[in-house]
Scaffold this motif. Structure first.
Motif, PDB file in Angstrom:
ATOM      1  N   PRO A  51       0.860  -1.214   0.164  1.00 10.85           N
ATOM      2  CA  PRO A  51       0.053   0.136  -0.027  1.00 10.85           C
ATOM      3  C   PRO A  51       0.894   1.087   0.093  1.00 10.85           C
ATOM      4  O   PRO A  51       1.783   1.444   0.760  1.00 10.85           O
ATOM      5  CB  PRO A  51      -0.850  -0.289   1.293  1.00 10.85           C
ATOM      6  N   PRO A  52       0.546   2.299  -0.806  1.00 14.10           N
ATOM      7  CA  PRO A  52       1.318   3.440  -0.812  1.00 14.10           C
ATOM      8  C   PRO A  52       1.409   4.277   0.231  1.00 14.10           C
ATOM      9  O   PRO A  52       2.249   5.193   0.592  1.00 14.10           O
ATOM     10  CB  PRO A  52       0.667   4.231  -2.084  1.00 14.10           C
ATOM     11  N   ILE A  53       0.506   4.157   1.452  1.00 15.29           N
ATOM     12  CA  ILE A  53       0.309   4.723   2.482  1.00 15.29           C
ATOM     13  C   ILE A  53       1.635   4.597   3.415  1.00 15.29           C
ATOM     14  O   ILE A  53       1.990   5.605   4.189  1.00 15.29           O
ATOM     15  CB  ILE A  53      -0.954   4.588   3.160  1.00 15.29           C
ATOM     16  N   TYR A  54       2.179   3.405   2.932  1.00 13.09           N
ATOM     17  CA  TYR A  54       3.484   3.182   3.813  1.00 13.09           C
ATOM     18  C   TYR A  54       4.726   3.661   3.267  1.00 13.09           C
ATOM     19  O   TYR A  54       5.529   3.448   3.877  1.00 13.09           O
ATOM     20  CB  TYR A  54       3.234   1.643   4.220  1.00 13.09           C
ATOM     21  N   ALA A  55       4.625   4.121   2.063  1.00 17.31           N
ATOM     22  CA  ALA A  55       5.548   4.620   1.313  1.00 17.31           C
ATOM     23  C   ALA A  55       5.670   6.163   0.938  1.00 17.31           C
ATOM     24  O   ALA A  55       6.699   6.775   0.769  1.00 17.31           O
ATOM     25  CB  ALA A  55       6.066   3.926  -0.038  1.00 17.31           C
ATOM     26  N   PHE A  56       4.687   6.808   0.931  1.00 17.80           N
ATOM     27  CA  PHE A  56       4.358   8.219   0.220  1.00 17.80           C
ATOM     28  C   PHE A  56       3.662   8.931   1.624  1.00 17.80           C
ATOM     29  O   PHE A  56       2.786   8.526   2.198  1.00 17.80           O
ATOM     30  CB  PHE A  56       3.616   8.289  -0.845  1.00 17.80           C
ATOM     31  N   GLU A  57       3.900  10.342   1.525  1.00 20.85           N
ATOM     32  CA  GLU A  57       3.255  11.314   2.308  1.00 20.85           C
ATOM     33  C   GLU A  57       2.523  12.218   1.321  1.00 20.85           C
ATOM     34  O   GLU A  57       2.944  12.428   0.468  1.00 20.85           O
ATOM     35  CB  GLU A  57       4.127  12.050   3.484  1.00 20.85           C
ATOM     36  N   GLY A  58       1.663  12.826   2.169  1.00 23.05           N
ATOM     37  CA  GLY A  58       0.895  13.859   1.454  1.00 23.05           C
ATOM     38  C   GLY A  58      -0.417  13.625   0.869  1.00 23.05           C
ATOM     39  O   GLY A  58      -1.337  14.408   0.358  1.00 23.05           O
ATOM     40  N   PHE A  59      -1.087  12.189   1.201  1.00 18.29           N
ATOM     41  CA  PHE A  59      -2.284  11.808   1.082  1.00 18.29           C
ATOM     42  C   PHE A  59      -3.264  12.355   1.991  1.00 18.29           C
ATOM     43  O   PHE A  59      -2.842  12.652   3.230  1.00 18.29           O
ATOM     44  CB  PHE A  59      -2.492  10.340   0.947  1.00 18.29           C
ATOM     45  N   GLN A  60      -4.531  12.723   1.741  1.00 16.98           N
ATOM     46  CA  GLN A  60      -5.667  12.986   2.749  1.00 16.98           C
ATOM     47  C   GLN A  60      -5.980  11.843   3.452  1.00 16.98           C
ATOM     48  O   GLN A  60      -6.605  10.930   2.676  1.00 16.98           O
ATOM     49  CB  GLN A  60      -6.642  13.895   2.042  1.00 16.98           C
ATOM     50  N   VAL A  61      -5.703  11.609   4.660  1.00 15.46           N
ATOM     51  CA  VAL A  61      -6.107  10.221   5.249  1.00 15.46           C
ATOM     52  C   VAL A  61      -7.052  10.460   6.321  1.00 15.46           C
ATOM     53  O   VAL A  61      -7.209  11.610   7.085  1.00 15.46           O
ATOM     54  CB  VAL A  61      -4.845   9.777   5.949  1.00 15.46           C
ATOM     55  N   ALA A  62      -8.178   9.808   6.246  1.00 17.36           N
ATOM     56  CA  ALA A  62      -9.081   9.937   7.351  1.00 17.36           C
ATOM     57  C   ALA A  62      -9.642   8.483   7.597  1.00 17.36           C
ATOM     58  O   ALA A  62      -9.304   7.656   6.941  1.00 17.36           O
ATOM     59  CB  ALA A  62     -10.403  10.929   6.881  1.00 17.36           C
TER      60      ALA A  62
END
Length: 261
Positions: free
Chosen positions: A250-261
């Motif tokens: 999952p990209p959430i573990y490799a990149f920052e800047g996503f809108q997470v909720a």
């Protein structure tokens, strides 16, 4: 054929991405806001009640409808003109609403609704024919009932919206239409080295995204034909120089800047 369609899709996405003058942050905001607006419209089209009176089967006779919570958490009982059925939504029932999945027939359907934590909505659908209630299936997310026998539902995946399509079958069930890829289109900056692969399930990386590089997550094979819902997902990544390749976690573990909720 599937590979050719994927290449055509990715080419179209790349062309749109290159020609766009919007900043990546703006694209992320649009992605997030579009999902919220979709849910708002979906809920605005429905009215949830505890009781109602509707002609469900097109025979000119009005049926009385009611739904009530049971002691079992998430459990409910629905009664339609004396016919009873029980179900469980996993969270307290909020009410029912009458829908019309296919306006070309004379039948209407019932959706029993719960709003789970984080607005993870859930609907259990029922049909009523010949004095009997039948379970048509479960919908998760935020459905829009188009009236042509199809249902489009969006669901929040933590940092992107998944769009699913359901169809009404001849035996009056709602069936999820399998799709190999889900469009994502969100961007972020790498916080760790990310190996990229030319093909899914391949063992040799063709490139590595370095920390600080910005990429676009184009699509995912989430819940796809490559192995089912419990199999590892692959994500198609577009680098800043236009390279399209796959990453295996999952990209959430490799990149920052996503809108997470």
């Amino acid at each position: 054929m599937a590979r050719r369609l994927l290449l055509l899709l990715l080419a179209a996405i790349l062309s749109a991405h290159v020609s766009s003058n919007h900043h990546v942050a703006g694209a992320e905001e649009d992605n997030y806001d579009i999902g919220n607006r979709w849910r708002g419209k979906a809920l605005a089209e429905l009215t949830f009640v505890q009781t109602d009176t509707v002609d469900l089967d097109g025979d000119g006779t009005m049926e009385s409808l009611s739904v009530a919570a049971l002691e079992e958490y998430g459990g409910f009982e629905m009664v339609v003109s004396g016919s009873r059925i029980r179900g469980n939504l996993g969270d307290p029932v909020m009410g029912l609403t009458v829908i019309d999945i296919d306006t070309a027939d004379s039948l209407k359907e019932i959706a029993v609704f719960t709003n789970q934590p984080s607005n993870d909505d859930r609907y259990r659908l029922y049909s009523f024919q010949n004095g009997s209630l039948d379970d048509m299936g479960l919908l998760e997310g935020w459905p829009r009932f188009t009236g042509d026998g199809t249902i489009i539902a969006k669901d929040w995946m933590g940092y992107w919206y998944r769009t699913d399509h359901y169809i009404l079958t001849d035996d009056r069930r709602v069936r999820l239409v399998p799709q190999e890829f889900y469009y994502i289109n969100i961007s972020g900056v790498a916080i760790r080295p990310v190996p990229l692969y030319a093909e899914r399930r391949t063992g040799e990386a063709v490139a590595t995204v370095k920390p600080g590089e910005r990429v676009t997550v184009v699509l995912s094979d989430h819940r796809s034909v490559t192995g089912g819902q419990d199999s590892p997902n692959w994500y198609c990544i577009m680098t800043a120089n236009g390279l399209l390749a796959w990453m295996s976690y999952p990209p959430i573990y490799a990149f920052e800047g996503f809108q997470v909720a």
